[in-house]
Design a protein around this motif. Structure first.
Motif, short mmCIF file in Angstrom:
data_model
loop_
_atom_site.label_atom_id
_atom_site.label_comp_id
_atom_site.label_asym_id
_atom_site.label_seq_id
_atom_site.Cartn_x
_atom_site.Cartn_y
_atom_site.Cartn_z
N UNK A 43 -33.67 5.26 -7.26
CA UNK A 43 -33.18 3.99 -6.97
C UNK A 43 -33.17 3.09 -6.39
N UNK A 44 -32.17 3.85 -5.91
CA UNK A 44 -31.12 3.09 -4.79
C UNK A 44 -31.30 4.17 -3.69
N UNK A 45 -32.42 3.92 -3.24
CA UNK A 45 -32.52 5.52 -1.37
C UNK A 45 -31.37 4.76 -0.87
N UNK A 46 -31.23 4.02 -0.85
CA UNK A 46 -30.25 3.21 0.37
C UNK A 46 -28.94 3.67 0.92
N UNK A 47 -27.91 4.40 -0.96
CA UNK A 47 -27.65 4.76 -1.42
C UNK A 47 -27.22 6.59 -1.31
N UNK A 48 -27.61 7.28 -0.13
CA UNK A 48 -27.02 8.19 -0.70
C UNK A 48 -25.68 9.03 -0.21
N UNK A 100 -23.10 1.54 -7.99
CA UNK A 100 -24.17 1.75 -9.21
C UNK A 100 -24.72 2.15 -7.97
N UNK A 101 -25.30 3.76 -8.03
CA UNK A 101 -25.69 4.55 -6.62
C UNK A 101 -27.70 4.79 -7.50
N UNK A 102 -27.31 4.84 -8.86
CA UNK A 102 -28.65 4.95 -9.08
C UNK A 102 -28.91 4.61 -10.49
#
Length: 152
Positions: A43-48, A100-102
């Protein structure tokens, strides 16, 4: 005449600014659980997750998730007690700020289900580092705590 106009403008400004300031200081209530690694980058690919140096992160459940704009949002989370009736209070006196990362994706509903079958879902699933700051039961993935939280 100018004095009355100035007073009117100040009254209007205070009517709008005071509630906004108050709302920023208000906490909402919810639940949190501990989510063992790995987190996913769907959902948040920019925050690997593998690229983050700070592992105080969370998966956002409902009602926190408001679409992709939720990615990267920070929340202050404080433990207020155990979500399990009769369990001892697991709270430390600390609060933690998480990013939030996902998201709890509906196609993977188990992502935000605590390992304990006692609750349907949680508001946040915290990383081990974040959970251990606010709860003494950090080594137990079945732990579900009640929390207060706000966006920061």
């Amino acid at each position: 005449m100018g004095g009355k106009m100035l007073i009117s403008i100040m009254v209007v400004i205070s009517i709008y600014l005071v509630p906004m300031t108050y709302a920023q200081d208000m906490y909402e209530t919810g639940t949190a659980s501990f989510r063992p690694a790995p987190f996913f980058d769907m959902s948040c690919p920019q925050y690997r997750i593998s690229d983050l140096t700070d592992t105080k992160v969370t998966i956002a459940g409902y009602p926190v998730w408001q679409g992709p704009e939720t990615c990267g949002r920070n929340y202050s989370i404080c433990c207020t007690g155990s979500a399990i009736a009769g369990a001892p209070n697991p709270c430390t006196s600390e609060c933690v700020v998480v990013m939030v990362v996902e998201h709890c994706l509906f196609i993977f509903p188990t992502i935000c289900k605590p390992l304990s079958p006692l609750l349907e879902s949680t508001t946040f699933q915290l990383s081990q580092q974040a959970f251990s700051i606010i709860s003494t039961s950090d080594n137990n993935p079945n732990s579900v705590i009640t929390i207060k939280y706000k966006s920061v």
